[in-house]
Design a protein around this motif. Structure first.
Motif, PDB file in Angstrom:
ATOM      1  N   ASP A 178       0.840  -1.210   0.000  1.00 62.99           N
ATOM      2  CA  ASP A 178       0.000   0.000   0.000  1.00 62.99           C
ATOM      3  C   ASP A 178       0.864   1.245   0.000  1.00 62.99           C
ATOM      4  O   ASP A 178       2.081   1.192   0.227  1.00 62.99           O
ATOM      5  CB  ASP A 178      -0.953  -0.011   1.196  1.00 62.99           C
ATOM      6  CG  ASP A 178      -0.240   0.097   2.528  1.00 62.99           C
ATOM      7  OD1 ASP A 178       0.495   1.081   2.745  1.00 62.99           O
ATOM      8  OD2 ASP A 178      -0.418  -0.805   3.377  1.00 62.99           O
ATOM      9  N   ASP A 179       0.223   2.380  -0.269  1.00 61.33           N
ATOM     10  CA  ASP A 179       0.908   3.678  -0.240  1.00 61.33           C
ATOM     11  C   ASP A 179       0.421   4.515   0.938  1.00 61.33           C
ATOM     12  O   ASP A 179       0.299   5.736   0.842  1.00 61.33           O
ATOM     13  CB  ASP A 179       0.697   4.429  -1.559  1.00 61.33           C
ATOM     14  CG  ASP A 179      -0.771   4.701  -1.841  1.00 61.33           C
ATOM     15  OD1 ASP A 179      -1.635   4.228  -1.060  1.00 61.33           O
ATOM     16  OD2 ASP A 179      -1.083   5.381  -2.833  1.00 61.33           O
ATOM     17  N   GLY A 180       0.133   3.851   2.050  1.00 59.51           N
ATOM     18  CA  GLY A 180      -0.393   4.530   3.232  1.00 59.51           C
ATOM     19  C   GLY A 180       0.664   5.293   4.006  1.00 59.51           C
ATOM     20  O   GLY A 180       1.737   5.631   3.483  1.00 59.51           O
ATOM     21  N   SER A 181       0.371   5.554   5.270  1.00 52.79           N
ATOM     22  CA  SER A 181       1.227   6.413   6.095  1.00 52.79           C
ATOM     23  C   SER A 181       2.581   5.794   6.402  1.00 52.79           C
ATOM     24  O   SER A 181       3.557   6.492   6.655  1.00 52.79           O
ATOM     25  CB  SER A 181       0.517   6.731   7.415  1.00 52.79           C
ATOM     26  OG  SER A 181       0.217   5.526   8.119  1.00 52.79           O
ATOM     27  N   GLY A 182       2.679   4.479   6.364  1.00 49.49           N
ATOM     28  CA  GLY A 182       3.947   3.822   6.645  1.00 49.49           C
ATOM     29  C   GLY A 182       4.270   3.797   8.131  1.00 49.49           C
ATOM     30  O   GLY A 182       3.538   4.345   8.961  1.00 49.49           O
ATOM     31  N   MET A 183       5.400   3.159   8.468  1.00 50.70           N
ATOM     32  CA  MET A 183       5.818   3.054   9.870  1.00 50.70           C
ATOM     33  C   MET A 183       7.266   3.514  10.046  1.00 50.70           C
ATOM     34  O   MET A 183       8.101   3.326   9.164  1.00 50.70           O
ATOM     35  CB  MET A 183       5.700   1.591  10.347  1.00 50.70           C
ATOM     36  CG  MET A 183       4.288   1.088  10.473  1.00 50.70           C
ATOM     37  SD  MET A 183       4.214  -0.602  11.141  1.00 50.70           S
ATOM     38  CE  MET A 183       4.714  -1.548   9.708  1.00 50.70           C
ATOM     39  N   SER A 184       7.529   4.090  11.209  1.00 52.03           N
ATOM     40  CA  SER A 184       8.890   4.487  11.554  1.00 52.03           C
ATOM     41  C   SER A 184       9.679   3.263  11.998  1.00 52.03           C
ATOM     42  O   SER A 184       9.137   2.168  12.138  1.00 52.03           O
ATOM     43  CB  SER A 184       8.863   5.539  12.657  1.00 52.03           C
ATOM     44  OG  SER A 184       8.334   4.959  13.857  1.00 52.03           O
ATOM     45  N   LYS A 185      10.979   3.464  12.276  1.00 59.20           N
ATOM     46  CA  LYS A 185      11.835   2.361  12.715  1.00 59.20           C
ATOM     47  C   LYS A 185      11.343   1.774  14.036  1.00 59.20           C
ATOM     48  O   LYS A 185      11.314   0.555  14.229  1.00 59.20           O
ATOM     49  CB  LYS A 185      13.276   2.850  12.844  1.00 59.20           C
ATOM     50  CG  LYS A 185      14.256   1.757  13.219  1.00 59.20           C
ATOM     51  CD  LYS A 185      15.684   2.300  13.242  1.00 59.20           C
ATOM     52  CE  LYS A 185      16.680   1.196  13.597  1.00 59.20           C
ATOM     53  NZ  LYS A 185      18.087   1.704  13.607  1.00 59.20           N
ATOM     54  N   ASP A 186      10.932   2.662  14.966  1.00 62.25           N
ATOM     55  CA  ASP A 186      10.436   2.176  16.259  1.00 62.25           C
ATOM     56  C   ASP A 186       9.131   1.410  16.112  1.00 62.25           C
ATOM     57  O   ASP A 186       8.917   0.378  16.768  1.00 62.25           O
ATOM     58  CB  ASP A 186      10.257   3.367  17.217  1.00 62.25           C
ATOM     59  CG  ASP A 186      11.575   4.006  17.610  1.00 62.25           C
ATOM     60  OD1 ASP A 186      12.612   3.305  17.548  1.00 62.25           O
ATOM     61  OD2 ASP A 186      11.573   5.202  17.971  1.00 62.25           O
ATOM     62  N   ASP A 187       8.248   1.951  15.247  1.00 60.15           N
ATOM     63  CA  ASP A 187       6.936   1.294  15.052  1.00 60.15           C
ATOM     64  C   ASP A 187       7.080  -0.097  14.437  1.00 60.15           C
ATOM     65  O   ASP A 187       6.402  -1.044  14.840  1.00 60.15           O
ATOM     66  CB  ASP A 187       6.041   2.152  14.154  1.00 60.15           C
ATOM     67  CG  ASP A 187       5.561   3.413  14.853  1.00 60.15           C
ATOM     68  OD1 ASP A 187       5.576   3.439  16.100  1.00 60.15           O
ATOM     69  OD2 ASP A 187       5.165   4.369  14.157  1.00 60.15           O
ATOM     70  N   ILE A 188       7.973  -0.230  13.459  1.00 60.96           N
ATOM     71  CA  ILE A 188       8.096  -1.519  12.767  1.00 60.96           C
ATOM     72  C   ILE A 188       8.685  -2.590  13.691  1.00 60.96           C
ATOM     73  O   ILE A 188       8.431  -3.782  13.524  1.00 60.96           O
ATOM     74  CB  ILE A 188       8.952  -1.353  11.483  1.00 60.96           C
ATOM     75  CG1 ILE A 188       8.660  -2.505  10.506  1.00 60.96           C
ATOM     76  CG2 ILE A 188      10.434  -1.279  11.800  1.00 60.96           C
ATOM     77  CD1 ILE A 188       9.309  -2.329   9.149  1.00 60.96           C
ATOM     78  N   ASN A 189       9.470  -2.152  14.677  1.00 61.42           N
ATOM     79  CA  ASN A 189      10.024  -3.110  15.635  1.00 61.42           C
ATOM     80  C   ASN A 189       9.006  -3.539  16.691  1.00 61.42           C
ATOM     81  O   ASN A 189       9.243  -4.531  17.398  1.00 61.42           O
ATOM     82  CB  ASN A 189      11.248  -2.500  16.328  1.00 61.42           C
ATOM     83  CG  ASN A 189      12.440  -2.386  15.400  1.00 61.42           C
ATOM     84  OD1 ASN A 189      12.638  -3.227  14.518  1.00 61.42           O
ATOM     85  ND2 ASN A 189      13.242  -1.340  15.583  1.00 61.42           N
ATOM     86  N   LYS A 243       8.022   5.794   6.188  1.00 64.84           N
ATOM     87  CA  LYS A 243       7.080   6.833   6.605  1.00 64.84           C
ATOM     88  C   LYS A 243       7.368   8.176   5.954  1.00 64.84           C
ATOM     89  O   LYS A 243       6.524   9.075   5.957  1.00 64.84           O
ATOM     90  CB  LYS A 243       7.135   6.970   8.130  1.00 64.84           C
ATOM     91  CG  LYS A 243       5.966   7.728   8.733  1.00 64.84           C
ATOM     92  CD  LYS A 243       5.984   7.660  10.235  1.00 64.84           C
ATOM     93  CE  LYS A 243       4.734   8.332  10.819  1.00 64.84           C
ATOM     94  NZ  LYS A 243       4.693   8.219  12.300  1.00 64.84           N
ATOM     95  N   ASP A 244       8.548   8.353   5.372  1.00 65.70           N
ATOM     96  CA  ASP A 244       8.990   9.637   4.825  1.00 65.70           C
ATOM     97  C   ASP A 244       8.854   9.622   3.313  1.00 65.70           C
ATOM     98  O   ASP A 244       9.549   8.856   2.622  1.00 65.70           O
ATOM     99  CB  ASP A 244      10.441   9.907   5.235  1.00 65.70           C
ATOM    100  CG  ASP A 244      10.861  11.340   4.943  1.00 65.70           C
ATOM    101  OD1 ASP A 244      10.119  12.043   4.225  1.00 65.70           O
ATOM    102  OD2 ASP A 244      11.934  11.744   5.429  1.00 65.70           O
ATOM    103  N   SER A 245       7.970  10.463   2.794  1.00 65.79           N
ATOM    104  CA  SER A 245       7.751  10.501   1.343  1.00 65.79           C
ATOM    105  C   SER A 245       8.899  11.167   0.596  1.00 65.79           C
ATOM    106  O   SER A 245       9.013  11.029  -0.623  1.00 65.79           O
ATOM    107  CB  SER A 245       6.451  11.246   1.039  1.00 65.79           C
ATOM    108  OG  SER A 245       6.511  12.568   1.546  1.00 65.79           O
ATOM    109  N   LYS A 246       9.769  11.897   1.317  1.00 66.42           N
ATOM    110  CA  LYS A 246      10.883  12.607   0.671  1.00 66.42           C
ATOM    111  C   LYS A 246      12.095  11.708   0.482  1.00 66.42           C
ATOM    112  O   LYS A 246      12.986  12.024  -0.298  1.00 66.42           O
ATOM    113  CB  LYS A 246      11.262  13.825   1.504  1.00 66.42           C
ATOM    114  CG  LYS A 246      10.144  14.865   1.601  1.00 66.42           C
ATOM    115  CD  LYS A 246      10.573  16.049   2.455  1.00 66.42           C
ATOM    116  CE  LYS A 246       9.440  17.071   2.579  1.00 66.42           C
ATOM    117  NZ  LYS A 246       9.835  18.224   3.425  1.00 66.42           N
TER     118      LYS A 246
END
Length: 591
Positions: A60-71, A116-119
């Motif tokens: 998906d192209d949703g909000s994504g997860m940060s490094k902490d969230d994915i762990n 999580k970062d689109s840039k």
């Protein structure tokens, strides 16, 4: 003294929890698709291999997860959806329990990529095998999330062995895809199975999404519903009564954008159709309910498809009345319009002509009591002499007794009772006829080259896209059985020729039975496709329960049954007849 009660290891606890959350591959598909919807994705891609047993991947192209969230995401009861118990009564997301990824990871090889970062095109990846984290790293990926589930149930062989065939499991996956994609019509969905694209759904309105999922033929069947009350807002579509089916297909309830199963609501819909559809048929519907979050309880079962309403009786009444209103508003209920019926229009030549008195012509000298002899017919009973001569009355009875045979008679229009040297025989007429027809059809269909009979007018089958997909996989077998098709694509099927043993009236019913009885899995119940087709045809063509048979029909049925190779059981392994011996009859009367 050591304690008998022990705390279960983490991986064992997760596998127990997975037993409720992950029942089959479609359960994984449901959880992953709902997570993508909750992430705010505008495009979701589902990739399946081997009916989900080898691979289930959702991108998906949703909000994504940060490094902490994915762990944290694969840990039990880790969720971003709620914070405290009060949030359970104000849910605005599909998931909330924090059990899905934990349960999935404990019974598969799980890989998650997220950014999580689109840039920046740099994200994070974790790999979890059997609930244990085996690797985490940075990877190149665009904003969004990709979840890959491989080798489902690899560490629970018993559960994997209990999975059905690929075709059955794929149907369950498609059902889950339908449920998520229908209500989230503002999102674009793509579904790829074994490198073949099954669905490519662009964002659209609700009606257009229904048509794209179930085929263009659905468009003419839909009746809109739009009701607003203080308790609930109901909108969506119901299907016209004449398109009801024997199976409960295309029945969708969505409450606050969540697909739910509710027998109480289904009964409300069914009662609204009362008198408009056959008793053994079911209506189709696509209904959306919007109710206050605090008036429902979703936390009933881990699969989150069960729901409780605070005021279910009021909801029942609203559903029933709104459907009745729509059926009446769009003139769906049967009626006779004497003003518009073409059959009742007065022909032009009689428009101004006055009605005349009818003239009855008769023969005044005709006497109905005169007995005459017709040279072409033999009169067996002389009615005049039977009334004039008292002794001849007995002769009439004798003649009647000689002309009527009591070798078989019908009971309750369902059973035929006859006798043989062993005693009394009770035969189930429907099963007997199925056996007779089955052997006849099997003989006809077993030839190497089956003949075809062209139709003057091709028959267009009323099927949705999923039903067409099922039949496409057995197209070659159908052609071998004598069917020819002028059109056979993803949108429509048109039959141009049939085997001579079929009738045109049976065609739609035959294909409906093939779909409802899962033709792709015919090997489970039949030795060959011919055998399976013979069973389906015998089921479609046999006499129905409650059919009255004449004496000659009864005798013919009995004789044909006992001429079969196996008259004992029907094609579906059900008992056809039962013999009551003279000895057992004597015991009943204490002889």
């Amino acid at each position: 003294m050591s304690s008998l009660i022990k705390l279960l290891p983490k991986n064992v606890a997760n596998q127990i929890a997975a037993g409720e959350v992950v029942q089959r591959p479609s359960s994984v598909v449901k959880e992953l698709l709902e997570n993508s919807v909750d992430s705010g994705a505008q495009t979701i891609k589902l990739i399946i291999k081997d009916a989900g047993k080898t691979l289930i991947q959702v991108i998906d192209d949703g909000s994504g997860m940060s490094k902490d969230d994915i762990n944290l995401c694969f840990l039990r009861h880790a969720t971003s959806k709620i914070r405290n118990s009060n949030d359970l009564f104000d849910l605005n997301t599909m998931g909330f329990r924090g059990e899905a990824l934990s349960s999935i990871s404990s019974v598969s090889h799980l890989t998650i990529n997220s950014n999580k970062d689109s840039k920046k095109d740099i994200g994070n990846e974790i790999k979890v095998n059997g609930g244990e984290l085996v690797n985490k790293s940075e990877v190149l990926c665009k904003k969004g999330t990709s979840v890959s589930v491989q080798n489902l149930f690899y560490n629970i062989p018993a559960r994997r062995n209990f999975l059905k065939s690929d075709n059955v499991e794929l149907r369950h996956i498609i059902d889950e895809f339908h449920r998520v994609s229908l209500i989230n019509h503002q999102i674009s969905f793509t579904f790829i199975n074994n490198s073949n694209e099954i669905f490519n759904l662009k964002k659209s309105i609700f009606k257009e999404r229904i048509i794209r999922v179930f085929g263009k033929s659905t468009k003419e069947k839909l009746v809109p519903i739009n009701e607003s009350t203080e308790i609930a807002d109901i909108n969506g579509f119901i299907v016209k009564p004449e398109h009801s089916r024997k199976t409960k297909t295309s029945q969708f309830f969505f409450v606050n954008n969540r697909f739910v199963k509710n027998s109480h609501l289904h009964h409300a819909v069914r009662s609204a159709y009362e008198g408009l559809i056959l008793e053994n048929h079911h209506p189709s519907y696509y209904l959306i309910f919007n109710v206050p979050n605090d008036s429902i309880d979703v936390n009933i079962h881990p699969n989150k498809t069960e729901i409780k309403f605070d005021n279910d009786q009021s909801i029942y009444a609203i559903v029933r009345s709104s459907i009745k209103h729509s059926l009446g508003q769009f003139n769906i209920s049967p009626s006779i319009d004497f003003d518009s019926s073409v059959n009742l229009n007065t022909p032009y030549i009689y428009k101004d002509k006055k009605a005349t008195h009818p003239i009855v012509d008769f023969n005044k000298s005709f006497n109905p009591f005169d007995v005459y002899t017709d040279s072409t017919k033999e009169v067996k009973v002389n009615l005049e002499s039977s009334f004039e001569k008292e002794s001849s009355f007995e002769n009439v009875l004798d003649d009647l007794n000689n002309s009527i045979s009591f070798s078989a008679f019908q009971l309750n229009n369902n059973y035929i009772i006859t006798k043989n040297s062993s005693g009394i025989v009770i035969i189930d007429q429907k099963r007997a006829h199925q056996r007779i027809l089955y052997e006849k059809f099997l003989k006809e269909l077993s030839f190497a080259n089956n003949s075809s009979q062209g139709l003057i007018f091709p028959i267009k089958l009323d099927l949705n896209s999923e039903e067409i997909r099922l039949l496409r996989s057995v197209k070659k077998s159908l052609i071998h059985l004598g069917f020819n098709f002028s059109k056979f694509n993803i949108n429509e099927i048109e039959v141009s020729a049939i085997h001579p043993i079929f009738s045109e009236d049976q065609i739609d019913m035959i294909f409906r039975e093939l779909i409802d009885n899962e033709i792709l899995d015919y090997k489970k119940n039949s030795a060959s496709l011919n055998d399976y087709m013979a069973k389906i045809l015998s089921k479609c063509s046999s006499i129905k329960s409650g059919t009255k048979l004449e004496n000659k029909e009864q005798e013919s049925l009995v004789n044909d049954l006992f001429a079969c190779k196996d008259p004992n059981v029907s094609p579906f392994n059900k008992l056809i007849f039962k013999v009551f011996s003279i000895k057992s009859v004597n015991k009943m009367f204490f002889k």
